[in-house]
Each structure stands twice: as structure tokens, then as C-alpha cells.
Scaffold this motif. Sequence first.
Motif, mmCIF file in Angstrom:
data_model
loop_
_atom_site.group_PDB
_atom_site.id
_atom_site.type_symbol
_atom_site.label_atom_id
_atom_site.label_comp_id
_atom_site.label_asym_id
_atom_site.label_seq_id
_atom_site.Cartn_x
_atom_site.Cartn_y
_atom_site.Cartn_z
ATOM 1 N N THR A 174 0.791 -1.032 0.040
ATOM 2 C CA THR A 174 -0.058 0.159 0.161
ATOM 3 C C THR A 174 0.890 1.231 0.103
ATOM 4 O O THR A 174 0.360 2.386 -0.270
ATOM 5 C CB THR A 174 -0.963 -0.035 1.138
ATOM 6 O OG1 THR A 174 -0.160 -0.056 2.482
ATOM 7 C CG2 THR A 174 -1.905 -1.138 1.253
ATOM 8 N N PHE A 175 2.278 1.378 0.468
ATOM 9 C CA PHE A 175 2.896 2.498 0.395
ATOM 10 C C PHE A 175 4.466 2.276 -0.056
ATOM 11 O O PHE A 175 4.965 3.186 -0.259
ATOM 12 C CB PHE A 175 3.004 2.911 1.898
ATOM 13 C CG PHE A 175 3.675 2.031 2.629
ATOM 14 C CD1 PHE A 175 5.000 2.357 3.202
ATOM 15 C CD2 PHE A 175 2.959 1.045 3.547
ATOM 16 C CE1 PHE A 175 5.860 1.629 4.005
ATOM 17 C CE2 PHE A 175 3.574 0.320 4.478
ATOM 18 C CZ PHE A 175 5.213 0.613 4.708
ATOM 19 N N LEU A 176 4.670 1.194 -0.052
ATOM 20 C CA LEU A 176 6.222 0.554 -0.288
ATOM 21 C C LEU A 176 6.764 1.315 -1.879
ATOM 22 O O LEU A 176 5.664 1.114 -2.964
ATOM 23 C CB LEU A 176 6.788 -0.439 -0.425
ATOM 24 C CG LEU A 176 8.174 -0.847 -0.379
ATOM 25 C CD1 LEU A 176 8.914 -0.251 0.644
ATOM 26 C CD2 LEU A 176 8.471 -2.361 -0.822
ATOM 27 N N ARG A 177 7.638 2.279 -2.039
ATOM 28 C CA ARG A 177 8.104 2.787 -3.577
ATOM 29 C C ARG A 177 9.529 2.317 -3.483
ATOM 30 O O ARG A 177 10.221 2.160 -2.810
ATOM 31 C CB ARG A 177 7.707 4.294 -3.494
ATOM 32 C CG ARG A 177 6.456 4.760 -3.153
ATOM 33 C CD ARG A 177 6.171 6.204 -3.652
ATOM 34 N NE ARG A 177 7.407 7.015 -2.840
ATOM 35 C CZ ARG A 177 6.757 7.544 -1.384
ATOM 36 N NH1 ARG A 177 5.688 7.111 -1.048
ATOM 37 N NH2 ARG A 177 7.761 8.135 -0.736
ATOM 38 N N PRO A 178 9.788 2.490 -4.947
ATOM 39 C CA PRO A 178 11.258 2.018 -5.283
ATOM 40 C C PRO A 178 12.274 2.500 -4.355
ATOM 41 O O PRO A 178 13.332 2.139 -4.083
ATOM 42 C CB PRO A 178 11.432 2.233 -6.727
ATOM 43 C CG PRO A 178 10.147 2.003 -7.126
ATOM 44 C CD PRO A 178 9.225 2.510 -6.264
#
Length: 384
Positions: free
Chosen positions: A116-120
Motif C-alpha cells: 500500500t505504500f512501499l516505493r522503489p
Amino acid sequence: METTHSLPFDSFLDKMRNPASLDLVRSIKSFIVSFSFNAGNPENDGKRIQDFFLTTEAAIRDHPLWAGSTDEEIDNALEGLEKYVMTKLHSRTFASSAEDIKMDREISEKICLLQTFLRPEHLDIPVVLQNEASWLLAEKELKKINAFKAPREKLLCIMNCCRVINNLLLNASISEDHVPGGADDFLPVLIYVTIKANPPQLHSNLKFIQLYRRQSKLISEAAYYHTNLVSAKSFIVDLNAKSLSIEETEFEESMQAARLVNRVPQITSPTIDKISTFGKQTDPGPSTEMHKRKTNINDHHIAILGSAGSNYPYMEAEAGELTVADVERLLGLYKDVVTKYNSLCNTVRHLSISKTTVSPAAEGTNDLLRGRNGTSRDTDCKGD
């Protein structure tokens, strides 16, 4: 990409139908029956099956049916043997312990939150390696893993996924003048792809391959990619704010918001009350089975809320059992769920916007593989 073609398996079955193979057929079937009746013990089971593969390999090499066969033909027969035995024993050997089932569930649930929130950027993945098309292809390959029962085919899903990532790294080094970082580039991308894919029963699949893939085949490229996915799984299991380039407060708030979002689909008391209200409308006449289900819901909705398996009154319904009134109820439930989901998404968005501090600059992809004390994380393939 390598495919999970069935030619070696078909060839093996053809040989087994030959009357001259009766002794081999009896040996294989006897092993499967005796193994099935023994209590499960993953480590002992793995050794026992590996020993059987070695014994049967010697028997195949000496068998008249394979006289004059090339090494490739012998290898195809052994691949067919592995697939036949492990398909027959899949239910007995895959996710065979309560610990494995628990681990699979916990990993999947944690990944659902991270999605839901993890980005590269949280994994220090350089912009030059952020290629959504390649990532989607890698995710697609990894998601196939549970569609197969044989260790070789499961391993091929992992290898195809990792090859896509490897090609991405290679293309970036050529076209974008990016200096290859080896595992420092590969592992973060694999972790991100794994989180985005959330492959089913990840722990059990990795363990199954480790125990039951013929050991002579779990080497070189196959072993490298398998080991990296084991490392990715371990990273996800231990993942916390310190593992990422993110403020600890932001991480905790994001995880909490994700838990709220993931609870939205559950039916709450007001929603069940709506079912009761809809039930008073004109009904063209539900089936007896559906009538029993709805009566139980309306009469005992408070008790149902405490029951883990009854929060979804239509889960066991068949399409032919639904009436026009049921569709109206389901539409009401759908609207209620979407409203709550949008409300929670807005809450999560406001949490992100309200941040007044910027996450610290990425400390380099090496941090992904090191603890706070600078010690390298163990990326060896360990027994699960």
C-alpha cells in the motif's frame, strides 16, 4: 524465457507404458505408496526422496530401455521421474507442517501491508532501473509458481522472473551508461518485484524446491536465483523502518493505515443491518439454501461478527442461487465497501501530505544488504 514444456515428461510416461519397464514401474509406485503412509518430516523426507532419485537414476542408466541413450535422453527421463513422483506426493510434501503454513500466511499478510505504500526509492533503487513494464513481466512469472507441482517447474518460474530483472540491469548498463552494481542492484529490484507480486505460499515454494529438486540440478544459475529469492524473503520477514530509506514514524503510520485498509472488506454491524433492511423488500423467491443462509445472518448477526468464517454471507453461494433481491443487497454492500475504502485512502494520502520532514537521502544500495552495524546480511541459501 525457458518454458515448462512437457516433452521429457511425456517421453518418460511412454517408456513407463512399455512392458519392459514393469520392474521400474513397480519400484516407483511402491516408493510412492510407502512414502505416503509415513508421518511427515520435511528434512528426512527430502533426504529420502533424493536418495530414491539417485537409486532410480542408476537403475535407468542400466535399463535395456535406455541402452545407447545419450546423456540428454537420460536427463529427460530423470526430469520425468522427478515430476511424476513429486506430483503424486505434492499434497504430502508441500506446506506439510503447521509452521510452514503459518509462515506463508504471515509473509503474505506483511506483503499486503507493504504494497500500500512501499516505493522503489525506499529500497534505494536507482531511477534508471525503475522500469514498470519489465517489473510487471517479472511479477507475472513469479506469480505462476503455485500453478505447478513439480520442483523443476516452480524453479523455472523463479528463474524466468530473475532473468527479466537481469536483462533490465543489462539494458540499463548499455543504454543508460549505468555501472552495473551486481547484487547491490539485483537484490533490491527482486525484493520490490516480490512485494508487488506477493507470490502465493512463498516460503513453502522455496522450501519445496530446496528439498525436492534433484540436487544435481540446483546448481549454478538455478542455485543463484533461488538463493537470491530466499534472501529477498528473509529481508521481507525482518523488514522494518531501519531496513528502508524512510522515517520510522512514517513507516509505522503507513503500516497502521494499511492495516485499516486491509480490514475494510469485512462486513460490519451496520452493513449486516442493511442486509436485514433489504430482506424486507419484495423477494421473487430465493432458493432454500440461500434462504437458510440469509435467515441465519439476520437472526444471529451479532454472533456472526465473532465468527471468523461467516463475515461474507455470499462466499459459498453459486451464481444460480442468487435472486434479484440478492443482487440489490450485494450492490448495497459494494457501495458501502467502496465508500469506506475511499475514506481510508484519503486518510492515508493526508498522512503522507502532512509530513513536514523529508526522508533522509538514500544511503546507497549496499545498506539493503547490511545491518546498522555494517555487517553484511547473510545471502546464503539456508534451510527453512
